[in-house]
Design a protein around this motif. Structure first.
Motif, short mmCIF file in Angstrom:
data_model
loop_
_atom_site.label_atom_id
_atom_site.label_comp_id
_atom_site.label_asym_id
_atom_site.label_seq_id
_atom_site.Cartn_x
_atom_site.Cartn_y
_atom_site.Cartn_z
N VAL A 367 0.88 -1.19 -0.08
CA VAL A 367 -0.06 -0.21 -0.12
C VAL A 367 1.00 1.25 0.20
O VAL A 367 0.34 2.13 -0.79
CB VAL A 367 -0.85 -0.03 1.20
N HIS A 460 -4.96 -8.81 -2.24
CA HIS A 460 -4.43 -7.39 -1.71
C HIS A 460 -3.78 -6.64 -2.69
O HIS A 460 -3.91 -5.44 -2.82
CB HIS A 460 -3.61 -7.76 -0.48
N TYR A 461 -2.76 -7.05 -3.20
CA TYR A 461 -2.14 -6.41 -4.41
C TYR A 461 -2.90 -5.83 -5.25
O TYR A 461 -3.15 -4.54 -5.90
CB TYR A 461 -1.07 -7.25 -5.10
N ALA A 464 -4.55 -2.73 -3.77
CA ALA A 464 -3.87 -1.70 -3.84
C ALA A 464 -3.54 -1.02 -5.12
O ALA A 464 -3.64 0.13 -5.08
CB ALA A 464 -2.56 -2.21 -3.16
N GLY A 524 -9.63 3.01 1.41
CA GLY A 524 -8.54 1.61 1.65
C GLY A 524 -8.84 0.62 3.04
O GLY A 524 -8.22 -0.07 3.49
N LEU A 527 -8.18 -2.55 2.37
CA LEU A 527 -6.96 -3.31 2.43
C LEU A 527 -6.51 -3.35 3.78
O LEU A 527 -5.23 -3.83 4.10
CB LEU A 527 -6.04 -2.07 1.55
#
Length: 551
Positions: A367, A460-461, A464, A524, A527
């Motif tokens: 992040v 997650h990536y 992000a 976010g 995330l």
């Protein structure tokens, strides 16, 4: 889940000419990405097969490490023909197909141009070494020995030992900043410069969207061949070469980073600007002046579009104080420079292992990269949270690691094959024996396994990267109000439309952060980001992102 080509490859996504500004670039090391023919070595068709997966990450471009004809002494970074594909990787037709399909997926394609040196098997070098009078006699860096027969000066090779190699044909030494089989080109020769620009034009005409330029500050050498001064112990670091390498004992004032380089970079940029939407990304290899050189090479509109130095590729952990130091130096030396940040690549230990990160910290660092001002490079497998592979000495391929083993194990640990299928032999990389062994610890994080878990590192990536693209301020806005308070790094990204407040606890203990006043909304959260007002306590590896419109 094996994501293949799932989009209409006839569609070409319309993107702005400055797509690279804030863009996310996915680096592919072709030997280790995907093997399509069972010979144990990745190839261009293998990359094409996986374009759907790459596009699903949400990245803007791919950067492909060298696939040109090469004797592979340095695995493609020793080029013997700039205008053709090594049969190991396929054919020119394979590359054109890859290019077309990548564009159909909305992906830009950048290729790795190695202009500072060639292979000693390149026809240019064969002609140059034949005599002192031929047409290419000065296309490489040749020098007479000292009266006692020793090399002309004290310059050292990154791969160890003298940077000069004796040649019995010309009875002279030639310069090699890397392997002895990688003679340095002489950029003081106008004809050589023209030939290299013709190489760039060839690939631009073919349709590539830009270049990653290897060792961009190594192009020119000091014509007087002055000795490099020694470097005090307290100024040495291992960002360019391991500490066991005597290369670190010198301040490389004269063997690289010469002022004449600026004019050539401007010629290369002028050529690139003749084509729409192309970009140049330079690699700056300098342990003492990397940020300064980055600024010199990217300032204004006539030089490189972006460069990356090695500040975040070092073993030194990315603490709040170090991040603040790097950005303060960048602002001081080159406030308008456009950086490109990387935490991992094909030359350094993967950052998950290099910095000893927990899974939570890997997620937080992902992040952070997407929030920093600049463009971003992700190295294949980084999105899986891969650790460094442990490669036994008998399996090593990298000459660098073989030379300095065991204190430095080389670069093979970050180059092992990509892991696609956890239960498949060789993790889905190849049906044959891979050129480097597949890491069992990495196989546990194979793509198919992570695809099934919506909370995995892979997803997650994706989130992000999507967050970055969803906020123009994160893509290309200014970065202001950077503050380091203990282990917490805070800053604001802003453009004409919005502001984004970012706070990251990069330490191991909970820490308090003072939140900004005003009306903000938390972003976010998907995330793992947290929000609040007043004084907020961030746990280890926690972060807070908040946004507001400007009006």
């Amino acid at each position: 889940m094996n994501v293949q080509n799932t989009v209409d490859t006839t569609k070409v996504t319309q993107t702005p000419p400055d797509w690279w500004r804030g863009g996310v670039i996915y680096q592919i090391y072709p030997r280790s990405f995907q093997d399509s023919n069972g010979d144990g070595i990745g190839d261009l068709k293998g990359i094409t097969q996986r374009l759907g997966y790459i596009a699903s990450l949400g990245v803007d471009a791919i950067w492909i490490s060298p696939f040109f004809k090469s004797p592979m002494k340095d695995f493609g970074y020793d080029v013997s023909d700039y205008r053709d594909v090594d049969p190991m990787f396929g054919t020119m037709s394979d590359f054109k197909d890859l290019l077309d399909q990548a564009h159909g997926h909305g992906l830009k394609v950048m290729i790795d141009l190695v202009l500072s040196h060639t292979s000693d098997q390149h026809p240019w070098f064969s002609e140059s070494r034949a005599s002192r009078e031929n047409a290419k006699s000065d296309w490489y860096v040749w020098a007479d020995p000292k009266p006692d027969g020793t090399p002309p000066n004290n310059w050292l090779s990154i791969f160890g030992g003298s940077a000069w190699q004796w040649d019995s044909r010309r009875l002279q030494y030639y310069l090699h900043n890397f392997l002895t089989s990688q003679p340095d080109l002489n950029f003081h020769c106008p004809d050589l410069q023209d030939a290299l620009l013709d190489v760039a034009r060839f690939w631009l005409d073919l349709g590539v969207d830009g270049f990653r330029l290897d060792t961009i500050n190594f192009y020119f050498h000091d014509q007087q061949l002055r000795d490099n001064p020694g470097l005090p112990m307290d100024q040495r670091n291992a960002s360019i070469a391991p500490m066991v390498n005597p290369y670190n004992h010198q301040d490389h004032l004269f063997s690289k980073s010469q002022p004449e380089n600026i004019a050539f970079l401007e010629r290369l940029r002028a050529l690139t600007d003749q084509y729409d939407g192309r970009a140049c990304l330079g690699e700056v290899g300098d342990a003492q002046r990397g940020l300064e050189i980055m600024g010199e090479y990217t300032t204004g509109e006539k030089r490189m579009h972006m460069c990356y130095a090695f500040e975040f590729l070092e073993k030194r952990a990315l603490t709040a104080s170090y991040a603040k130091q790097v950005f303060d130096q960048l602002q001081d030396k080159a406030g308008d420079a456009w950086p490109c940040w990387a935490f991992s690549n094909h030359d350094v230990q993967r950052h998950a292992s290099r910095w000893g990160l927990s899974d939570a910290a890997i997620r937080q660092h992902a992040v952070l990269m997407m929030c920093l001002r600049g463009s971003a490079c992700l190295y294949q497998g980084e999105e899986l949270g891969l650790p460094e592979a442990d490669v036994a000495f008998e399996d090593l391929q990298d000459p660098y690691g073989i030379e300095f083993w065991p204190e430095f194990k080389g670069r093979d640990g970050c180059r092992t094959p990509m892991v696609w299928a956890a239960q498949d032999e060789h993790s889905g990389f190849s049906k044959g024996r891979p050129w480097l062994p597949v890491s069992s610890s990495q196989a546990e994080r194979a793509v198919d396994r992570l695809e099934q878990d919506p909370k995995s590192m892979l997803h997650h990536y994706r989130l992000a990267i999507a967050l970055r693209h969803a906020h123009s301020a994160l893509m290309s806005g200014a970065q202001v109000q950077m503050v380091q308070s203990g282990s917490v790094l805070t800053f604001v990204r802003e453009d004409q439309a919005e502001q984004v407040f970012c706070a990251f606890n990069l330490g191991a203990d909970p820490a308090e952060v003072v939140m900004p006043e005003g009306q903000w909304r938390v972003i976010g959260e998907e995330l793992g980001g947290v929000g609040g007002s007043g004084n907020l306590t961030l746990g280890a590896a926690q972060f807070c992102l908040m946004a507001r419109e400007k009006g």
